[in-house]
Design an enzyme around this catalytic site. Structure first.
Site, PDB file in Angstrom:
ATOM      1  CE  LYS A   1       0.776   1.912   3.450  1.00  0.00           C
ATOM      2  NZ  LYS A   1       1.903   2.555   3.875  1.00  0.00           N
TER       3      LYS A   1
ATOM      4  CE1 TYR B   1      -1.282  -0.180   7.921  1.00  0.00           C
ATOM      5  CE2 TYR B   1      -0.175   2.046   7.098  1.00  0.00           C
ATOM      6  CZ  TYR B   1      -0.386   0.698   7.271  1.00  0.00           C
ATOM      7  OH  TYR B   1       0.773  -0.197   6.922  1.00  0.00           O
TER       8      TYR B   1
HETATM    9  P1  NDP Z   1      12.464   1.699   2.129  1.00  0.00           P
HETATM   10  O1  NDP Z   1      13.002   3.081   1.878  1.00  0.00           O
HETATM   11  O2  NDP Z   1      12.918   1.106   3.783  1.00  0.00           O
HETATM   12  O3  NDP Z   1      12.770   0.476   1.238  1.00  0.00           O
HETATM   13  C1  NDP Z   1      12.414   0.977  -0.228  1.00  0.00           C
HETATM   14  C2  NDP Z   1      13.537   0.046  -1.046  1.00  0.00           C
HETATM   15  O4  NDP Z   1      13.129   0.333  -2.433  1.00  0.00           O
HETATM   16  C3  NDP Z   1      14.855   0.578  -0.870  1.00  0.00           C
HETATM   17  O5  NDP Z   1      15.666  -0.038   0.124  1.00  0.00           O
HETATM   18  C4  NDP Z   1      15.394   0.165  -2.034  1.00  0.00           C
HETATM   19  O6  NDP Z   1      15.901  -1.297  -2.025  1.00  0.00           O
HETATM   20  C5  NDP Z   1      14.234   0.049  -3.245  1.00  0.00           C
HETATM   21  N1  NDP Z   1      14.434   1.337  -4.268  1.00  0.00           N
HETATM   22  C6  NDP Z   1      14.587   1.277  -5.513  1.00  0.00           C
HETATM   23  N2  NDP Z   1      14.588   2.494  -6.023  1.00  0.00           N
HETATM   24  C7  NDP Z   1      14.484   3.265  -4.766  1.00  0.00           C
HETATM   25  C8  NDP Z   1      14.540   4.648  -4.860  1.00  0.00           C
HETATM   26  N3  NDP Z   1      14.672   5.494  -5.873  1.00  0.00           N
HETATM   27  N4  NDP Z   1      14.510   5.424  -3.423  1.00  0.00           N
HETATM   28  C9  NDP Z   1      14.462   4.635  -2.526  1.00  0.00           C
HETATM   29  N5  NDP Z   1      14.475   3.298  -2.547  1.00  0.00           N
HETATM   30  C10 NDP Z   1      14.483   2.798  -3.634  1.00  0.00           C
HETATM   31  O7  NDP Z   1      10.796   1.903   2.254  1.00  0.00           O
HETATM   32  P2  NDP Z   1       9.884   0.885   3.094  1.00  0.00           P
HETATM   33  O8  NDP Z   1      10.362  -0.546   3.049  1.00  0.00           O
HETATM   34  O9  NDP Z   1       9.556   1.464   4.433  1.00  0.00           O
HETATM   35  O10 NDP Z   1       8.499   0.976   2.055  1.00  0.00           O
HETATM   36  C11 NDP Z   1       8.405   0.378   0.784  1.00  0.00           C
HETATM   37  C12 NDP Z   1       6.791   0.179   0.624  1.00  0.00           C
HETATM   38  O11 NDP Z   1       6.295  -0.469   1.609  1.00  0.00           O
HETATM   39  C13 NDP Z   1       6.044   1.561   0.365  1.00  0.00           C
HETATM   40  O12 NDP Z   1       5.193   1.412  -0.460  1.00  0.00           O
HETATM   41  C14 NDP Z   1       5.537   1.586   1.630  1.00  0.00           C
HETATM   42  O13 NDP Z   1       4.212   2.232   1.747  1.00  0.00           O
HETATM   43  C15 NDP Z   1       5.131   0.184   2.095  1.00  0.00           C
HETATM   44  N6  NDP Z   1       5.186  -0.332   3.666  1.00  0.00           N
HETATM   45  C16 NDP Z   1       4.280  -1.203   3.978  1.00  0.00           C
HETATM   46  C17 NDP Z   1       3.995  -1.258   5.475  1.00  0.00           C
HETATM   47  C18 NDP Z   1       2.942  -2.062   6.123  1.00  0.00           C
HETATM   48  O14 NDP Z   1       2.797  -2.277   7.213  1.00  0.00           O
HETATM   49  N7  NDP Z   1       1.927  -2.575   4.860  1.00  0.00           N
HETATM   50  C19 NDP Z   1       5.235  -0.832   6.293  1.00  0.00           C
HETATM   51  C20 NDP Z   1       6.173   0.090   5.715  1.00  0.00           C
HETATM   52  C21 NDP Z   1       6.126   0.156   4.501  1.00  0.00           C
HETATM   53  P3  NDP Z   1      16.955  -1.974  -3.075  1.00  0.00           P
HETATM   54  O15 NDP Z   1      18.306  -1.202  -2.504  1.00  0.00           O
HETATM   55  O16 NDP Z   1      16.917  -3.552  -2.646  1.00  0.00           O
HETATM   56  O17 NDP Z   1      16.766  -1.725  -4.459  1.00  0.00           O
END
Ligand code: NDP
Length: 364
Positions: free
Chosen positions: A130, A214
């Site tokens: 989401k 949420y």
């Molecule tokens: P993070 O910033 O921690 O992780 C995102 C990952 O996406 C990065 O580590 C990277 O992984 C990859 N990535 C690729 N391109 C980019 C870019 N341009 N900028 C930043 N990151 C990039 O985010 P979250 O894990 O917190 O969130 C990711 C998704 O999950 C969102 O959509 C968020 O809304 C959702 N979410 C849902 C939750 C829930 O409870 N359902 C809780 C937290 C988040 P890599 O280095 O491997 O390429």
């Protein structure tokens, strides 16, 4: 006492939903259902990947990342061989990997549509975080792509697999505290600087897209209705460097067809995680309501207030969510939170933004 099975039926949860709640033993798919996780960030590595161990049907079989060191580290930790590790450039070759049944998109919001559509084109089912996308048009394109490919699309609304929230839905819709009249829902946290969430190009919006969703989703699942009108007010300090391109607070009122109103808080500068369903005869209070763990419920009814303990489920919300898609694919049923559920939130969020910008009520 309300009959749980009839409530599950009336909620449209059916067999798949009952399996998700752990009330029925699911038919075992032919082999474990393999997921590729795309985007090895905080949510993927701290919540999703560790919770495959609690799944009955799902397992982690592939990783996709733009960071080679993460592929090395998590590949070694989870026993994912180099043949099952992908970069964003090689992602489409996942089509040739028969161990991957589904792709779980856990990227910044603005990348959800592209990777969902590419996954469907690679003939894989999709779980997408989401908010489903950053616009209604993108959400519709994702649903169309999965439909064209004959693949399931499910949105990561984990709360629908969490026992306190499941009970709150059952009690609220079953009239446990009388017919619901008002819902209040508050979600927010104090956003740290320097992250994609604060860059509209990657997030699609501020607190509403990330955490206010949420409050919105809870109002929709607690009522089982779709709002017909929204009114919203935004309060953002544009001098705060965090809020150059996205909103901080955006509070909104939803009106539902039955007359229920939901008063919702969404914030990037204050800490909230709660909802309350108030009926004619009492209330159901959840605080915290949607955390990863540690939910707490209280109920006021017949003039007294008491905590309501909910036994932990055999599978936690993450494992149950991961298994649900596997169960749906095996059973040929639709997920309880399909792409259309994500699209419904996107449509209301667009109306919330319009209401705040134009300072008027917006009909849906
Ligand atoms: P993070 O910033 O921690 O992780 C995102 C990952 O996406 C990065 O580590 C990277 O992984 C990859 N990535 C690729 N391109 C980019 C870019 N341009 N900028 C930043 N990151 C990039 O985010 P979250 O894990 O917190 O969130 C990711 C998704 O999950 C969102 O959509 C968020 O809304 C959702 N979410 C849902 C939750 C829930 O409870 N359902 C809780 C937290 C988040 P890599 O280095 O491997 O390429």
């Amino acid at each position: 006492m309300t009959d749980r099975r009839s409530i599950l039926g009336s909620l449209g949860l059916g067999l798949a939903g009952a399996m998700a709640t752990g009330t029925l033993k699911a038919a075992s798919p032919r082999r474990p259902f393999g997921y590729a996780v795309v985007g090895l960030g905080s949510y993927a590595t701290r919540q999703i990947m560790p919770n495959f161990k609690g799944c009955d049907h799902a397992r982690l079989v592939a990783l996709v990342s733009g960071t080679p060191e993460k592929l090395e580290r998590y590949g070694a930790e989870y026993g994912i061989p180099p043949t099952h590790r992908y970069s964003y450039a090689t992602f489409d070759t996942i089509r040739d990997n028969p161990d991957v049944d589904a792709v779980y998109v856990i990227l910044p919001n603005a990348m959800h549509a592209e990777y969902t559509i590419r996954a469907a084109q690679a003939d894989k089912h999709v779980m997408c975080e989401k908010p489903m996308a950053v616009s209604v048009a993108e959400g519709e394109a994702m649903i169309a792509a999965c439909r064209r490919a004959g693949k399931r699309l499910m949105i990561g609304y984990r709360c629908r697999f969490e026992p306190h929230n499941q009970l709150a839905i059952e009690l609220a819709r079953g009239g446990h505290v009388g017919p619901t009249r008002l819902i209040t829902a508050e979600h927010g946290f104090n956003a740290r600087t320097n992250q994609w969430r604060l860059d509209r190009a990657l997030s699609g919006g501020g607190s509403l897209m990330d955490i206010g969703i949420y409050s919105l989703n809870a109002a929709r699942y607690l009522t089982g209705e779709e709002p017909v009108e929204v009114s919203a007010i935004e309060a953002t300090d544009r001098n705060d460097p965090r809020f150059r391109t996205v909103e901080d607070r955006i509070n909104f009122l939803l009106r539902f067809p039955s007359g229920i109103e939901a008063v919702c808080v969404s914030s990037y500068s204050s800490n909230h995680n709660a909802y309350r369903v108030t009926g004619t005869d009492g209330w159901i209070d959840m605080e915290p309501a949607t955390p990863y763990e540690g939910h707490a419920m209280r109920i006021r009814r017949d003039g007294s207030t008491a905590p309501r303990t909910v036994p932990p489920a055999r599978r936690n919300q993450f494992a149950a969510q991961l298994d649900h898609l596997a169960e749906c694919v095996a059973a040929g049923t639709a997920p309880i939170v399909p792409g259309e559920e994500g699209l419904a939130d996107l449509k209301v969020m667009a109306a919330i933004y319009r209401s705040a910008a134009e300072r008027r009520h917006v009909a849906l």
